[in-house]
Design a protein around this motif. Sequence first.
Motif, PDB file in Angstrom:
ATOM      1  N   LYS A  54       0.858  -1.256   0.026  1.00 43.95           N
ATOM      2  CA  LYS A  54       0.161   0.006   0.030  1.00 43.95           C
ATOM      3  C   LYS A  54       0.864   1.268   0.071  1.00 43.95           C
ATOM      4  CE  LYS A  54      -3.935   1.996   2.600  1.00 43.95           C
ATOM      5  NZ  LYS A  54      -5.147   1.789   3.521  1.00 43.95           N
ATOM      6  N   LEU A  55       1.768   1.427   0.807  1.00 39.31           N
ATOM      7  CA  LEU A  55       2.546   2.331   0.822  1.00 39.31           C
ATOM      8  C   LEU A  55       3.397   2.526  -0.623  1.00 39.31           C
ATOM      9  CD1 LEU A  55       1.963   2.623   3.788  1.00 39.31           C
ATOM     10  CD2 LEU A  55       4.338   3.192   4.316  1.00 39.31           C
ATOM     11  N   TYR A  56       4.013   1.667  -0.716  1.00 37.04           N
ATOM     12  CA  TYR A  56       4.774   1.396  -2.199  1.00 37.04           C
ATOM     13  C   TYR A  56       3.840   2.104  -3.139  1.00 37.04           C
ATOM     14  CZ  TYR A  56       6.553   0.017  -6.640  1.00 37.04           C
ATOM     15  OH  TYR A  56       7.205   0.003  -7.817  1.00 37.04           O
ATOM     16  N   HIS A  57       2.506   1.910  -3.248  1.00 36.47           N
ATOM     17  CA  HIS A  57       2.056   2.418  -4.393  1.00 36.47           C
ATOM     18  C   HIS A  57       1.750   4.007  -4.250  1.00 36.47           C
ATOM     19  CE1 HIS A  57       1.172  -1.148  -6.480  1.00 36.47           C
ATOM     20  NE2 HIS A  57       0.521  -1.839  -5.596  1.00 36.47           N
ATOM     21  N   LEU A  58       2.088   4.528  -3.151  1.00 40.16           N
ATOM     22  CA  LEU A  58       2.221   5.983  -2.841  1.00 40.16           C
ATOM     23  C   LEU A  58       3.272   6.648  -3.295  1.00 40.16           C
ATOM     24  CD1 LEU A  58       0.572   6.223   0.671  1.00 40.16           C
ATOM     25  CD2 LEU A  58      -0.730   6.664  -1.380  1.00 40.16           C
ATOM     26  N   VAL A  59       4.409   5.865  -3.688  1.00 40.46           N
ATOM     27  CA  VAL A  59       5.560   6.279  -3.928  1.00 40.46           C
ATOM     28  C   VAL A  59       6.216   5.885  -5.241  1.00 40.46           C
ATOM     29  CG1 VAL A  59       6.047   7.066  -1.709  1.00 40.46           C
ATOM     30  CG2 VAL A  59       6.905   4.865  -2.462  1.00 40.46           C
ATOM     31  N   ASN A  60       5.398   5.276  -6.101  1.00 37.21           N
ATOM     32  CA  ASN A  60       5.985   4.151  -7.333  1.00 37.21           C
ATOM     33  C   ASN A  60       5.874   5.027  -8.509  1.00 37.21           C
ATOM     34  OD1 ASN A  60       3.450   3.699  -7.572  1.00 37.21           O
ATOM     35  ND2 ASN A  60       3.594   1.718  -8.073  1.00 37.21           N
ATOM     36  N   HIS A  61       5.467   6.370  -8.808  1.00 36.61           N
ATOM     37  CA  HIS A  61       5.076   7.035  -9.901  1.00 36.61           C
ATOM     38  C   HIS A  61       6.009   6.838 -10.810  1.00 36.61           C
ATOM     39  CE1 HIS A  61       2.034   8.506  -7.070  1.00 36.61           C
ATOM     40  NE2 HIS A  61       2.845   9.056  -6.552  1.00 36.61           N
ATOM     41  N   ASP A  62       7.262   6.726 -10.709  1.00 36.76           N
ATOM     42  CA  ASP A  62       8.329   7.019 -11.626  1.00 36.76           C
ATOM     43  C   ASP A  62       9.199   5.778 -11.661  1.00 36.76           C
ATOM     44  OD1 ASP A  62       8.136   9.412 -12.540  1.00 36.76           O
ATOM     45  OD2 ASP A  62       8.706  10.144 -10.712  1.00 36.76           O
ATOM     46  N   ILE A  63       8.576   4.600 -11.147  1.00 39.45           N
ATOM     47  CA  ILE A  63       9.357   3.313 -11.047  1.00 39.45           C
ATOM     48  C   ILE A  63       8.797   2.439 -12.577  1.00 39.45           C
ATOM     49  CG2 ILE A  63       9.497   1.011 -10.120  1.00 39.45           C
ATOM     50  CD1 ILE A  63      10.918   3.601  -8.778  1.00 39.45           C
ATOM     51  N   THR A  64       9.660   2.528 -13.532  1.00 35.88           N
ATOM     52  CA  THR A  64       9.211   1.976 -14.784  1.00 35.88           C
ATOM     53  C   THR A  64      10.216   1.132 -15.205  1.00 35.88           C
ATOM     54  OG1 THR A  64      10.292   3.961 -15.759  1.00 35.88           O
ATOM     55  CG2 THR A  64       8.009   4.047 -15.344  1.00 35.88           C
TER      56      THR A  64
END
Length: 342
Positions: free
Chosen positions: A70-80
């Motif tokens: 859940k926390l990861y999905h709040l900070v993963n916008h630029d993980i590609t």
Amino acid sequence: MTISKRTLLKSVGALSIGAAISSLDPVEAATKSLEQAPVVGIKRVSAAQADKHTAKVYFTRKIDAEHLIKLYHLVNHDITGRVGIKLHTGERHGPDILPRDMVKAFQAQVPNSTIVETNTLYEGDRYTTKDHLETLKVNGWTFCPVDIMDADGGVDFPVNGKHLKKVTMGARLPNYNSLIVLTHFKGHAMGGFGGSLKNIAIGCASGQVGKRQVHGVAGTPPADWNAWPAKDHFMELLADSGKAVCDHFGRHITFLNVMRRMSVDCDCAGVRAAPPTIPDIGILASTDLLAIDQASVDLVYSLSKKQNHDLVERMESRHGLHQLDAMKALHMGAKTYQLIEI
């Protein structure tokens, strides 16, 4: 020259703390009465004081796969793209490493991801690639690919650091488009504490070249560990190396600190690690390296002296809080952070 793990832990004065305190109360209202650590890298502010430059650090008291994801999905916008998950996989049978099942569930939620590691500078279970691969099996890291990034040597990453102009990282690190820094926050025999900075500064550096640079002993190191750089100098070297990694990935890097089973010793101590004497706190997530390590330290200091004494003593005796100052001096994070409880 080869270096034994036993010599390292003995030379830097690893604490022997006895049995873990099992009767400590859970963390209560930590965010309501949070005090800053005595040496401040950046300052925590309230929601009303935050501005567009304030770093966001998300926090949950629940330590499980569901809340980690859940926390990861709040900070993963630029993980590609191809994603490396930088994890300290630990010495064999280490009692404090992150739970395998929690990491397995997390990794399954990250497309095209691989756990990444490097070999160690000291002689031990992860000193050679062959032994390291066997240790991964012993510790159960078999559910996904694990890339020993310096198995084929190293590659120089440039950095405009306080002491270093380049750091030799594992040769395969550039193969990844993004990096998730999944860190077990705990103490450290030389660093005082090991947070996200330590996880990339030492953990991405190649075992026999980069790690010597980060420890300030490139070439033939002194036989006596006490002659190696320590305290403020070592913390500044950590910041230099961490900056090299962050500069390379730019916006494509994010950080997760799991604050559970926080021994005063690193997971590199394995079964010799002192039992934790501080209660578990929770999980933090941020895209700001300085902010997440500052917030983690602040949460440790928010506890009573009875609860945090041993870990605080480890941090302060090694000048570990200078990691935060060193990152601030290198402009590795925002000037303020907001702690957002989930």
